[in-house]
Design a protein around this motif. Structure first.
Motif, PDB file in Angstrom:
ATOM      1  N   ASP A   1      37.658  44.739  51.670  1.00  0.00           N
ATOM      2  CA  ASP A   1      37.470  43.378  51.189  1.00  0.00           C
ATOM      3  C   ASP A   1      36.211  43.302  50.332  1.00  0.00           C
ATOM      4  O   ASP A   1      35.096  43.348  50.852  1.00  0.00           O
ATOM      5  N   PRO A   2      36.370  43.157  48.999  1.00  0.00           N
ATOM      6  CA  PRO A   2      35.184  43.050  48.137  1.00  0.00           C
ATOM      7  C   PRO A   2      34.625  41.632  48.063  1.00  0.00           C
ATOM      8  O   PRO A   2      33.612  41.406  47.405  1.00  0.00           O
ATOM      9  N   GLY A   3      35.314  40.669  48.651  1.00  0.00           N
ATOM     10  CA  GLY A   3      34.830  39.300  48.632  1.00  0.00           C
ATOM     11  C   GLY A   3      35.185  38.531  47.378  1.00  0.00           C
ATOM     12  O   GLY A   3      34.578  37.507  47.080  1.00  0.00           O
ATOM     13  N   LEU A   4      36.195  38.980  46.628  1.00  0.00           N
ATOM     14  CA  LEU A   4      36.663  38.254  45.448  1.00  0.00           C
ATOM     15  C   LEU A   4      38.139  38.564  45.233  1.00  0.00           C
ATOM     16  O   LEU A   4      38.672  39.533  45.773  1.00  0.00           O
ATOM     17  N   GLU A   5      38.803  37.718  44.440  1.00  0.00           N
ATOM     18  CA  GLU A   5      40.229  37.892  44.188  1.00  0.00           C
ATOM     19  C   GLU A   5      40.525  38.215  42.728  1.00  0.00           C
ATOM     20  O   GLU A   5      41.684  38.236  42.318  1.00  0.00           O
ATOM     21  N   ALA A   6      39.504  38.466  41.953  1.00  0.00           N
ATOM     22  CA  ALA A   6      39.698  38.826  40.550  1.00  0.00           C
ATOM     23  C   ALA A   6      40.078  40.304  40.434  1.00  0.00           C
ATOM     24  O   ALA A   6      39.840  41.097  41.349  1.00  0.00           O
ATOM     25  N   ASP A   7      40.682  40.667  39.307  1.00  0.00           N
ATOM     26  CA  ASP A   7      41.056  42.062  39.077  1.00  0.00           C
ATOM     27  C   ASP A   7      39.806  42.935  39.009  1.00  0.00           C
ATOM     28  O   ASP A   7      38.808  42.571  38.380  1.00  0.00           O
TER      29      ASP A   7
END
Length: 302
Positions: free
Chosen positions: A22-28
């Motif tokens: 989980d990088p903490g964002l939903e962008a590509d």
């Protein structure tokens, strides 16, 4: 490996299983660089928190193999940086659209613009950065239907010179040694091409391969055998003679493959559309009992 909507996957068993992080964002997430099995960086394009009008680059960092990721917004609005490379834990470089080049000497806490010459090619997009040594590095890129370009530094990335090398963008490169370098490129219409140099990147020779597809990456399995995926064409091209000749080969299921890397001569990975993950395994040769004996023994060169 990284991809759409904040996807980060990690394997610790040679690709048998993959776990999501989980990088903490939903962008590509557009690129990743792991300096070791613990320390790495990744780049993503996301909007600033206070507006949805201006976009920029989010820099992700991990120091524990991706168990946790911290993020830092690149401070300049509208900069799209898509390639990142580090030689050690402190010295790194980033490149992206419009020929933007930045370097850091403190592990990414601060990024300093590099000095790039005033050539017209210097404003083209940088796709990939590679360093042969702490002082000698190259970047490649370009723009479809305009030109392919190479950026070159011999002082650790402080100063860069640029030159046009082809009529199509260049997407990746490989150092055979400090003088001999090969790179792949192409576009959607005319297909694959290569450039190569024998003097450390001062002069480049262009060759059109006549193969449909757009080479998106380049990795060598051995000193002579190299592979490049052709993206949407659903094929690879490979060479057995350090890039002098190339052969096309369909990917399994003709899936579009966009990146690949050989870890060593027996292990390689490739990734592409619909979450495709391919792993290279060397061919197994078996020997059965012969039913017909040879007339005479003969020893030949391998």
């Amino acid at each position: 490996m990284v991809g759409r909507q904040g996807t980060i996957l990690r394997t610790v068993d040679g690709g048998r299983t993959w776990e999501s992080q989980d990088p903490g964002l939903e962008a590509d997430i557009v690129s990743i660089l792991m300096l070791s099995n613990r320390r790495g960086w990744a780049l993503s394009f996301v909007p600033f928190i206070d507006t949805t009008t201006w976009y920029g680059t989010r820099i992700l960092k991990t120091t524990n193999g991706g168990d946790t990721w911290t993020s830092q917004q690149f401070p300049i609005v509208g900069k799209f940086l898509s390639s990142i490379v580090f030689l050690d834990s402190t010295h790194g470089w980033m490149g992206g659209a419009n020929g933007d080049l930045y370097r850091t000497t403190n592990g990414g806490a601060n990024w300093i613009p590099a000095n790039v010459d005033s050539s017209l090619y210097a404003r083209l997009a940088i796709v990939r950065l590679r360093f042969f040594s702490p002082s000698f590095g190259l970047a490649v890129g370009g723009r479809i239907d305009l030109a392919g370009a190479v950026w070159r530094t011999t002082d650790g990335g402080e100063h860069w010179t640029t030159q046009g090398v082809s009529s199509e963008p260049i997407y990746d490169l490989h150092f055979i040694d400090s003088l001999n370098i090969i790179a792949v490129g192409g576009d959607l219409e005319y297909g694959a091409s290569i450039i190569r140099t024998e003097d450390g990147g001062q002069q480049w020779e262009y060759s059109y391969l006549g193969v449909f597809g757009q080479p998106a990456a380049l990795s060598f399995r051995t000193s002579a055998e190299g592979w490049a995926p052709l993206g949407f064409a659903g094929a690879f091209i490979y060479t057995l003679d350090t890039g002098k000749t190339w052969t096309a080969l369909d990917t399994p299921g003709r899936r579009a493959i966009y990146d690949l890397m050989f870890v060593d001569s027996t292990t390689g990975y490739a990734v592409g559309e619909f979450g495709t993950i391919l792993k290279f395994n060397p061919a197994t040769v078996s020997v059965d009992e012969a039913s017909i004996l040879p007339l005479m023994p003969e020893l030949r060169q391998n």
